[in-house]
Design a protein around this motif. Structure first.
Motif, PDB file in Angstrom:
ATOM      1  N   UNK A  36       0.820  -1.213   0.000  1.00 38.35           N
ATOM      2  CA  UNK A  36       0.000   0.000   0.000  1.00 38.35           C
ATOM      3  C   UNK A  36       0.854   1.262   0.000  1.00 38.35           C
ATOM      4  N   UNK A  37       0.290   2.316  -0.547  1.00 36.06           N
ATOM      5  CA  UNK A  37       0.870   3.649  -0.478  1.00 36.06           C
ATOM      6  C   UNK A  37      -0.259   4.615  -0.114  1.00 36.06           C
ATOM      7  N   UNK A  38      -0.002   5.527   0.797  1.00 38.01           N
ATOM      8  CA  UNK A  38      -1.082   6.425   1.218  1.00 38.01           C
ATOM      9  C   UNK A  38      -0.522   7.701   1.820  1.00 38.01           C
ATOM     10  N   UNK A  39      -1.430   8.602   2.224  1.00 37.31           N
ATOM     11  CA  UNK A  39      -1.114   9.825   2.961  1.00 37.31           C
ATOM     12  C   UNK A  39      -0.021  10.665   2.299  1.00 37.31           C
ATOM     13  N   UNK A  40      -0.246  11.146   1.076  1.00 35.54           N
ATOM     14  CA  UNK A  40       0.786  11.921   0.383  1.00 35.54           C
ATOM     15  C   UNK A  40       0.925  13.329   0.952  1.00 35.54           C
ATOM     16  N   UNK A  41       2.138  13.901   0.823  1.00 38.00           N
ATOM     17  CA  UNK A  41       2.382  15.303   1.179  1.00 38.00           C
ATOM     18  C   UNK A  41       3.450  15.832   0.237  1.00 38.00           C
ATOM     19  N   UNK A  42       3.089  16.861  -0.535  1.00 41.35           N
ATOM     20  CA  UNK A  42       3.979  17.436  -1.539  1.00 41.35           C
ATOM     21  C   UNK A  42       4.689  18.647  -0.968  1.00 41.35           C
TER      22      UNK A  42
ATOM     23  N   UNK B 195       7.708  14.339  -3.097  1.00 42.60           N
ATOM     24  CA  UNK B 195       6.445  13.829  -2.582  1.00 42.60           C
ATOM     25  C   UNK B 195       6.752  12.834  -1.459  1.00 42.60           C
ATOM     26  N   UNK B 196       6.200  13.095  -0.286  1.00 47.88           N
ATOM     27  CA  UNK B 196       6.348  12.194   0.860  1.00 47.88           C
ATOM     28  C   UNK B 196       5.080  11.355   0.981  1.00 47.88           C
ATOM     29  N   UNK B 197       5.216  10.143   1.456  1.00 48.35           N
ATOM     30  CA  UNK B 197       4.058   9.268   1.613  1.00 48.35           C
ATOM     31  C   UNK B 197       4.410   8.146   2.578  1.00 48.35           C
TER      32      UNK B 197
ATOM     33  N   UNK C  94       1.266   9.193   7.959  1.00 50.96           N
ATOM     34  CA  UNK C  94       0.715  10.549   7.949  1.00 50.96           C
ATOM     35  C   UNK C  94       1.798  11.623   7.922  1.00 50.96           C
ATOM     36  N   UNK C  95       2.697  11.592   6.932  1.00 51.89           N
ATOM     37  CA  UNK C  95       3.714  12.645   6.840  1.00 51.89           C
ATOM     38  C   UNK C  95       3.112  13.957   6.356  1.00 51.89           C
ATOM     39  N   UNK C  96       3.696  15.064   6.811  1.00 55.19           N
ATOM     40  CA  UNK C  96       3.366  16.390   6.281  1.00 55.19           C
ATOM     41  C   UNK C  96       4.639  17.203   6.262  1.00 55.19           C
ATOM     42  N   UNK C  97       5.016  17.682   5.064  1.00 46.59           N
ATOM     43  CA  UNK C  97       6.220  18.491   4.925  1.00 46.59           C
ATOM     44  C   UNK C  97       5.821  19.965   4.970  1.00 46.59           C
ATOM     45  N   UNK C  98       6.469  20.733   5.848  1.00 43.65           N
ATOM     46  CA  UNK C  98       6.122  22.138   6.061  1.00 43.65           C
ATOM     47  C   UNK C  98       6.601  23.006   4.903  1.00 43.65           C
ATOM     48  N   UNK C  99       6.204  24.274   4.930  1.00 39.56           N
ATOM     49  CA  UNK C  99       6.540  25.200   3.847  1.00 39.56           C
ATOM     50  C   UNK C  99       8.033  25.410   3.687  1.00 39.56           C
ATOM     51  N   UNK C 100       8.819  25.168   4.768  1.00 35.64           N
ATOM     52  CA  UNK C 100      10.266  25.362   4.658  1.00 35.64           C
ATOM     53  C   UNK C 100      10.959  24.212   3.943  1.00 35.64           C
ATOM     54  N   UNK C 101      10.204  23.187   3.552  1.00 33.68           N
ATOM     55  CA  UNK C 101      10.723  22.009   2.840  1.00 33.68           C
ATOM     56  C   UNK C 101      11.694  21.163   3.662  1.00 33.68           C
ATOM     57  N   UNK C 102      11.825  21.463   4.950  1.00 34.66           N
ATOM     58  CA  UNK C 102      12.758  20.675   5.786  1.00 34.66           C
ATOM     59  C   UNK C 102      12.105  20.107   7.046  1.00 34.66           C
ATOM     60  N   UNK C 103      11.064  20.770   7.548  1.00 33.01           N
ATOM     61  CA  UNK C 103      10.403  20.282   8.759  1.00 33.01           C
ATOM     62  C   UNK C 103       9.321  19.285   8.386  1.00 33.01           C
ATOM     63  N   UNK C 104       9.489  18.061   8.875  1.00 35.12           N
ATOM     64  CA  UNK C 104       8.530  17.000   8.581  1.00 35.12           C
ATOM     65  C   UNK C 104       7.781  16.629   9.853  1.00 35.12           C
TER      66      UNK C 104
END
Length: 619
Positions: free
Chosen positions: A277-283, A290-292, A333-343
């Protein structure tokens, strides 16, 4: 048998009382004369010989309390309360804990005090505000509140783009029930956030939703590309369970583009599979990564966080984020912040409060992941944290109330306060200076020591009053007010004067050593000032001092004489406890016989000036 137990208990209690009278006789006599240093030594002998009980522990604690030795008093009060004690013991224990910044434990002891002395003014004051726990801002903390659009079904995966909140929900009554959860299959919903912070009635995202599970989503910075999780049946990927006549699908990732107000051109990502499975994307905001989450081969645990490079419509090879993020448990449930470094991500494998906890990590620095603590995390499942930098708000999902619901996370305003301790005369920085930060009620919240640059850092709340108390051997301690600030940074100089106490031919002149009304124990303010006397006596080893203690005029002459004598002896014992030989300092109380301010009636300030200590030079 019951009667025999009562008899044995009475015998044990009676023996204990006799032991206190006999074994503690010498120590008790010293204590009654306020010779706390010597009394402690005698009580310690009983401790060492195994003859100590709750009474001895309490006497030890009280002795240290009177000398304002907070660390030792805490140690012995903790032992004392293992047996039944009077209300005042719990109160004193609470005060010593508070002086060391141990507020939660202090509140526990205050609760016991209030139960034993419910009519005491101090107990009533505490009960009016029992959860008062002054603190600093540790990291970035948040206030957390439910989002009112949550339903009685599962709602999670909220992410805000511009004014549109996207989230995943099982609220649809038109869909079939999913056997695992007993709820309808998941759909993607949207809701518009008004300027007031309220949300419109959610509506399903019809152009994306299909007959099985859909969501959560992530959207590109330009708002034209969406990645989302969906059931692999969407592209015909499944396994057949012939024995049970079932088709087994997976979660997979898909991309869609926006045409007007409609999402279309839905395509599966090239690394989808019926085997995992692959799920919970965050661009990422730059659109390049793309994180997932996935359990694909190469995972450290059950489900891991992965990433893949994105170049237009092309994708690189998925990469596992490694053991800084992933564990033998599940990370999702990854989420990458606007700074592109804080996950931000959720984990069952890292130390937490229970269930899924939310963590954050700086991918650029390679540091360890940090638990986001309460109130973000609870003992339940907490997951899917996202953050909108423009609105300065976040969202998370949690079943803390029994059902997966959406919560709004608002960061508390914080200020990075830099305190710089210097020599007031030379301007040189002072290392190893003791720096305490106090709240508006003068409670010590935390204590640090300055580094080689004379610096100490505290993270404080915006628009909140604080003060800094700085001290160092050889220098006069001082208190500095911290101006209210909205941050993000503030700097506070803390210059300390080298000790140059006024010494006349007859007296060492200090700031007044004030005592609380009707009390004789050394206060924090008193200890702060008496340390100057200690330093002077260490620098001048021939000095012999006589301490005079005075009271105000409230109370009888006899009582005030006794009270002032206790204060004089407490002052003497404090100085001795700091290493000054006993033969170099003595003291006596003079009651109200020598007021500094003649007044009748007196103001509270005048009363305070009259209950003081003075230090005369004997030789």
């Amino acid at each position: 048998m019951k009667n025999l137990y009562i008899v044995l208990s009475f015998f044990a209690i009676s023996s204990s009382i006799i032991a206190q009278n006999q074994d503690t006789k010498v120590a008790d006599k010293l204590f009654s004369r306020y010779e706390y240093i010597s009394a402690v030594k005698e009580y310690q002998k009983l401790v060492d010989s195994g003859k100590a009980d709750g009474y001895v522990f309490k006497q030890m604690a009280d002795a240290y309390y009177n000398m304002f030795n907070t660390a030792e008093s805490i140690k012995w009060y903790a032992k004392a309360i293992a047996t039944k004690q009077d209300a005042e013991t719990y109160y004193r224990y609470a005060q010593m804990l508070k002086s060391n910044g141990k507020y939660e434990e202090s509140n526990k002891q205050m609760t016991k005090f209030a139960a034993l002395a419910p009519n005491d003014v101090r107990a009533k004051s505490f009960k009016e505000n029992p959860n008062y726990v002054p603190k600093l801002v540790q990291g970035v903390t948040y206030s957390v509140a439910p989002v009112k659009i949550s339903s009685d079904k599962s709602d999670f995966g909220a992410v805000l783009y511009d004014k549109t909140l996207y989230f995943t929900s099982a609220r649809s009554g038109s869909k079939k029930t999913y056997g695992w959860t007993g709820e309808p299959f998941l759909d993607i919903y949207t809701s518009i956030m008004a300027d007031s912070g309220t949300f419109s009635e959610p509506v399903p995202l019809e152009s994306i939703n299909h007959k099985r599970h859909d969501g959560p989503v992530t959207i590109s910075a330009d708002g034209n590309t969406m990645y989302f999780s969906s059931d692999s049946f969407r592209e015909g990927l499944y396994e057949k369970d012939k024995q049970n006549h079932l088709k087994l699908g997976r979660n997979n990732l898909y991309v869609a583009t926006k045409s007007g107000e409609t999402w279309s051109n839905i395509k599966p990502l090239p690394f989808n599979s019926k085997d995992y499975s692959l799920s919970n994307p965050s661009l990422s905001r730059d659109g390049k990564t793309l994180y997932f989450s996935s359990n694909m081969p190469g995972s450290v645990g059950g489900v891991d966080i992965w990433k893949v490079s994105v170049n237009g419509g092309n994708f690189g090879k998925p990469e596992n984020l490694g053991t800084k993020v992933n564990t033998e448990g599940n990370e999702s449930f990854p989420f990458i912040a606007d700074d592109n470094t804080t996950l931000y991500f959720a984990s069952t494998g890292k130390p937490g409060f229970g269930g899924l906890d939310i963590f954050q990590i700086n991918l650029a620095k390679g540091t360890e992941a940090v638990n986001m603590e309460k109130p973000i995390n609870t003992e339940k499942d907490d997951f899917d944290f996202t953050f909108n930098k423009a609105k300065n708000i976040g969202f998370l999902s949690s079943n803390r109330n029994g059902n997966d619901d959406l919560f709004l996370a608002t960061p508390l305003c914080a200020v990075d306060l830099l305190v710089v301790v210097t020599n007031a005369k030379t301007g040189a920085v002072l290392d190893n200076a003791k720096v305490a930060i106090l709240d508006a009620k003068n409670n010590v919240i935390a204590t640090q020591y300055s580094n080689s640059n004379g610096e100490v850092n505290f993270k404080i709340e915006c628009d909140t009053p604080y003060s800094i108390q700085a001290s160092k051997d050889g220098f006069e301690g001082n208190v500095f007010s911290v101006e209210k600030s909205k941050g993000p940074t503030a700097k506070l100089p803390a210059p300390l004067q080298p000790i140059d106490v006024i010494i006349t031919p007859t007296e060492i002149v200090l700031q007044p050593i004030y005592f609380e009304f009707d009390k004789s124990n050394i206060t924090q303010q008193g200890a702060f000032e008496l340390d100057k006397l200690v330093q002077v006596m260490k620098n001048n080893d021939k000095l012999v001092i006589f301490a005079k203690s005075h009271t105000d005029s409230r109370g009888s002459d006899t009582y005030n004489l006794s009270l002032s004598d206790r204060r004089a002896q407490a002052t003497v014992q404090y100085v001795i406890s700091k290493g000054i030989p006993a033969e170099r300092i003595s003291g006596k109380g003079f009651g109200e016989s020598e007021p500094k301010v003649q007044c009748d009636p007196c103001t509270e300030e005048q009363y305070a000036q009259n209950r003081r200590s003075e230090f005369l030079i004997v030789k």
